[in-house]
Design an enzyme around this catalytic site. Sequence first.
Site, PDB file in Angstrom:
ATOM      1  N   ARG A  79       0.844  -1.196   0.000  1.00  0.00           N
ATOM      2  CA  ARG A  79       0.000   0.000   0.000  1.00  0.00           C
ATOM      3  C   ARG A  79       0.881   1.249   0.000  1.00  0.00           C
ATOM      4  O   ARG A  79       0.613   2.225  -0.681  1.00  0.00           O
ATOM      5  CB  ARG A  79      -0.959   0.016   1.199  1.00  0.00           C
ATOM      6  CG  ARG A  79      -1.720   1.331   1.302  1.00  0.00           C
ATOM      7  CD  ARG A  79      -2.951   1.331   2.207  1.00  0.00           C
ATOM      8  NE  ARG A  79      -2.939   0.420   3.297  1.00  0.00           N
ATOM      9  CZ  ARG A  79      -2.253   0.578   4.444  1.00  0.00           C
ATOM     10  NH1 ARG A  79      -1.526   1.666   4.633  1.00  0.00           N
ATOM     11  NH2 ARG A  79      -2.301  -0.344   5.377  1.00  0.00           N
ATOM     12  N   TYR A 117     -16.405  18.312 -13.463  1.00  0.00           N
ATOM     13  CA  TYR A 117     -16.857  16.932 -13.669  1.00  0.00           C
ATOM     14  C   TYR A 117     -17.924  16.560 -12.624  1.00  0.00           C
ATOM     15  O   TYR A 117     -17.790  16.902 -11.450  1.00  0.00           O
ATOM     16  CB  TYR A 117     -15.641  16.004 -13.551  1.00  0.00           C
ATOM     17  CG  TYR A 117     -15.978  14.534 -13.624  1.00  0.00           C
ATOM     18  CD1 TYR A 117     -16.356  13.954 -14.825  1.00  0.00           C
ATOM     19  CD2 TYR A 117     -15.932  13.732 -12.490  1.00  0.00           C
ATOM     20  CE1 TYR A 117     -16.675  12.610 -14.895  1.00  0.00           C
ATOM     21  CE2 TYR A 117     -16.241  12.382 -12.549  1.00  0.00           C
ATOM     22  CZ  TYR A 117     -16.620  11.832 -13.755  1.00  0.00           C
ATOM     23  OH  TYR A 117     -16.936  10.501 -13.823  1.00  0.00           O
ATOM     24  N   ASP A 155      -7.403  19.755 -12.716  1.00  0.00           N
ATOM     25  CA  ASP A 155      -7.774  18.489 -13.347  1.00  0.00           C
ATOM     26  C   ASP A 155      -7.402  18.590 -14.825  1.00  0.00           C
ATOM     27  O   ASP A 155      -8.027  19.318 -15.594  1.00  0.00           O
ATOM     28  CB  ASP A 155      -9.280  18.252 -13.153  1.00  0.00           C
ATOM     29  CG  ASP A 155      -9.741  16.896 -13.683  1.00  0.00           C
ATOM     30  OD1 ASP A 155      -9.086  16.374 -14.600  1.00  0.00           O
ATOM     31  OD2 ASP A 155     -10.768  16.380 -13.187  1.00  0.00           O
ATOM     32  N   LYS A 183      -9.022   7.948 -18.902  1.00  0.00           N
ATOM     33  CA  LYS A 183      -9.339   8.591 -20.172  1.00  0.00           C
ATOM     34  C   LYS A 183      -8.113   8.547 -21.101  1.00  0.00           C
ATOM     35  O   LYS A 183      -7.646   7.466 -21.387  1.00  0.00           O
ATOM     36  CB  LYS A 183      -9.828  10.017 -19.893  1.00  0.00           C
ATOM     37  CG  LYS A 183     -10.836  10.119 -18.722  1.00  0.00           C
ATOM     38  CD  LYS A 183     -12.162   9.422 -18.976  1.00  0.00           C
ATOM     39  CE  LYS A 183     -13.015   9.271 -17.722  1.00  0.00           C
ATOM     40  NZ  LYS A 183     -13.306  10.485 -16.999  1.00  0.00           N
TER      41      LYS A 183
END
Length: 386
Positions: A54, A106, A178, A203
């Site tokens: 992790r 978004y 972003d 994306k």
Amino acid sequence: MSVQQDVNYSLQTRLLHHKHKTDPTNGAVSVPIQHASTFHQNGLESFGPYDYARSGNPTRQALEDTIAELESGTAGFAFASGMAAISSTFMMLSAGEHLVITEDVYGGTFRLTTEILTRHGIDHTFVDMTNIQEVKNAILPNTKMIFMETPSNPTMKITPIQEIVQLAKENDCLTVLDNTFMTPVLQRPLDLGVDVVVHSATKFIGGHSDVVAGLAVVKDDFLAEKLHFLQNSLGAILGPQDSWLILRGMKTMHTRMEASSKSANIIARWLVNQAEVRKVYYPGLPNHPGFDVNHRQANGSGAVLSFELADIAAVETLIKKVEIPVFAVSLGAVESILSYPAKMSHEAMPAVEREKRGITDGLLRLSVGLEKTEDLIADLDQALRG
Ligand SMILES: *Cc1c(COP(=O)(O)O)cnc(C)c1O
């Protein structure tokens, strides 16, 4: 000799020839997928670079190093999704603090801001980020972050990044951007003074509609430490298999962005001349209000455009007739994707808020893929004629 030592090589070359181009143990030209969740330590005094996966994993690290370099940052972080990257970044804020955020952000970021951050005592103001005076007016004594998404989704508004950064610096605010729609191929916000870049790597960075992932990049050691602490504490990490898929997709990112943007430009210009199309939103059109700003701060206009038809009936006819693009949520893939923001990306937004942002019932968004441009135009042409 290794190419990455010469920073003068273009991004196009550095995408392929970076620190992780070959495996130092055996020369493999593809980054090994390391599934181990824990790592053997040689003794009490000599812990290795990895302990528990992790906190750090070699495959994820390869991706994190690569995106950091491409965004001109010093540290990258890979998350389980774009929303995991964004929510972990928002956790830099504390209760009682306030953020100023792009109004047509978004849908998932809108939901996170309005329904989750508010429950934790973090307040927000939505602004038209293209209007400096409006942003200035929204800054309160407890404002600690300005969150930009540019081009914005789906009406492609362009934020003047450097002006917002300047304003943020004057007010001691962190800036987050972003960069999903542009990728570092077309826009490098850290070079323009932004503090944190976030991506939905699902994306254009991944590019093949086959993996969900998120990335964040910083260039400041203090922020790197803070974000690593959050990534490790919240645990929304990207797995090794998915890290590899993103690394694989990234190898063709420059070529894909270039081809798709070129095609989007041609299609946008064609759409403008169609009687059935009321409006076209694309920053590469000279009459787009953000054309000059975009030209100044980015290397292109991207591969996403939106266009408005008369009403929902016209939309229904078009999606029934259109053959090439998939009709789906998401964007940024090798195949063209047609989506309907009102019921897809912006469904989480109340109807009145949507209308205010130009997300009408006639609006469609097209993410242009790698099909032959003429074929896409011919297909749109027959679909528009009903
Ligand atoms: C898709 C998207 C996100 C969310 O990313 P996920 O990978 O779906 O969690 C955030 N911002 C933008 C601009 C997006 O398009």
